[in-house]
Design an enzyme around this catalytic site. Structure first.
Site, mmCIF file in Angstrom:
data_model
loop_
_atom_site.group_PDB
_atom_site.id
_atom_site.type_symbol
_atom_site.label_atom_id
_atom_site.label_comp_id
_atom_site.label_asym_id
_atom_site.label_seq_id
_atom_site.Cartn_x
_atom_site.Cartn_y
_atom_site.Cartn_z
ATOM 1 N N ASP A 1 -9.695 -3.492 -6.065
ATOM 2 C CA ASP A 1 -9.178 -2.877 -4.840
ATOM 3 C C ASP A 1 -10.073 -1.701 -4.437
ATOM 4 O O ASP A 1 -10.206 -0.727 -5.185
ATOM 5 C CB ASP A 1 -7.741 -2.384 -5.086
ATOM 6 C CG ASP A 1 -7.033 -1.964 -3.806
ATOM 7 O OD1 ASP A 1 -7.691 -1.420 -2.900
ATOM 8 O OD2 ASP A 1 -5.811 -2.161 -3.725
ATOM 9 N N SER B 1 0.839 -1.198 0.000
ATOM 10 C CA SER B 1 0.000 0.000 0.000
ATOM 11 C C SER B 1 0.879 1.255 0.000
ATOM 12 O O SER B 1 1.682 1.443 -0.902
ATOM 13 C CB SER B 1 -0.952 -0.056 1.197
ATOM 14 O OG SER B 1 -1.993 0.874 1.069
ATOM 15 N N HIS C 1 -7.712 -5.130 -1.296
ATOM 16 C CA HIS C 1 -6.552 -4.328 -0.907
ATOM 17 C C HIS C 1 -5.673 -5.136 0.040
ATOM 18 O O HIS C 1 -6.060 -5.430 1.172
ATOM 19 C CB HIS C 1 -7.011 -3.035 -0.227
ATOM 20 C CG HIS C 1 -5.890 -2.069 0.023
ATOM 21 N ND1 HIS C 1 -5.247 -1.396 -0.983
ATOM 22 C CD2 HIS C 1 -5.268 -1.691 1.180
ATOM 23 C CE1 HIS C 1 -4.289 -0.630 -0.477
ATOM 24 N NE2 HIS C 1 -4.286 -0.796 0.832
#
Length: 320
Positions: free
Chosen positions: A266, A137, A294
């Site tokens: 996502d 991320s 995600h």
């Protein structure tokens, strides 16, 4: 583009992929902590699993926004590294190791200064060790930017970037709509609490760009980044921050082997994060999966004991 991941029937939903792993953390291997003092008077903490030996590979792990070595994906990667006899170290972003950092500033999505320091230190102490890195991320966006900035000077032999918000403006907008707002609310609350704690410190309060009352009104990433992140870290405003900190424009300058993994479903992102072929150098391998959520990528098992795709893919890539 390889199609290597397929979710089980019960985990097709992007939100199941994203949320379920949080509740099924593996045990974290025993870690040893190393504190690195930074030149500006602040510090970052490293958590090690395994003993670093010059000449043996080291895997560096960068967590996501408000993550740490306790994050579900980091725990799994640490355990997988241990199972494969690989020394691993978690680089904590400032304020994320369980102890507040010392300065008014903290960390942000394009902050490559601290990881550059950590990697330089590792190369200095273990000059013959191959260095690998995986970033998740926000940590993945940082790694993408670092790899592009450094080009052939990068000390990383191989890098894996997972679920990175490579276009920050588009991702911030996505999190303001639909169920994605739930993720935004959760993360913003954590950021607000950290800022309130700093405002309660007299030596930091005068250096903060907002007051305690104003913090509670910053309920979106766009607002928080405009009023807090940007001014604290030298950007003129949120637009300047999102433009200069997004990792996507840096992919064309990458000169070391890099794997980027995204899921098209996502909930933190839009298709704007997906790079075109001409936006990536020949050293970038791109995997876009239809599912995965995600930092999820549940590949099998049962709902109360899921198995995952990422760890085996990461090991396969760095050892290949």
């Amino acid at each position: 583009m390889k199609k290597l991941f397929s979710p089980p029937w019960w985990a097709v939903s992007a939100h199941i992929q994203t949320i379920l792993p949080v509740f099924f953390k593996v045990d974290k291997p025993e870690v040893s902590r190393q504190r690195q003092e930074l030149v500006d008077g602040d510090f970052v903490d490293l958590d090690w699993v395994g003993e670093a030996v010059n000449g043996q590979p080291i895997l560096v792990i960068l967590h996501g926004l408000e993550g740490s070595s306790d994050s579900h994906y980091v725990r799994r990667m640490l355990q997988t590294a241990k199972d494969n006899g690989l020394c691993a170290v978690v680089h904590h972003h400032r304020s994320c190791s369980g102890e507040p950092n010392r300065l008014a500033r903290s960390y942000h999505s394009g902050d490559t200064q601290d990881i550059h320091f950590t990697l330089s230190q590792l190369k200095q102490h273990y000059p013959n060790s191959p260095l690998y890195a995986v970033g998740y991320s926000l940590g993945g966006n940082v790694l993408a930017k670092y790899q592009g900035e450094q080009g052939s000077n990068s000390v990383l032999d191989k890098t894996v970037i997972v679920s990175a918000p490579l276009c920050l403006a588009a991702c911030a907008k996505k999190l303001e709509n639909g169920f994605s707002t739930v993720y935004q609310q959760h993360l913003i609350k954590q950021l607000q609490e950290k800022m309130q704690a700093k405002l309660a410190e007299s030596h930091l309060a005068s250096k903060m760009p907002v007051t305690a009352n104003e913090i509670s009104n910053l309920k979106t990433f766009h607002l928080f980044d405009d009023q807090v992140t940007a001014p604290l870290h030298g950007f003129s405003d949120v637009f300047d921050y999102y433009k200069r900190a997004s990792g996507k424009p840096f992919l064309k300058n990458v000169q070391k082997s890099t794997l980027v993994i995204h899921a098209q479903d996502d909930p933190f992102m839009t298709d704007e994060v997906i790079p075109l072929a001409e936006e990536m150098s020949s050293h970038v391998e791109y995997e876009l999966h239809q599912n995965g959520g995600h930092v999820g990528f549940i590949s099998g098992g049962v709902p109360w004991r899921p198995t995952f795709y990422l760890e085996s893919r990461i090991i396969q890539f760095i050892k290949g």
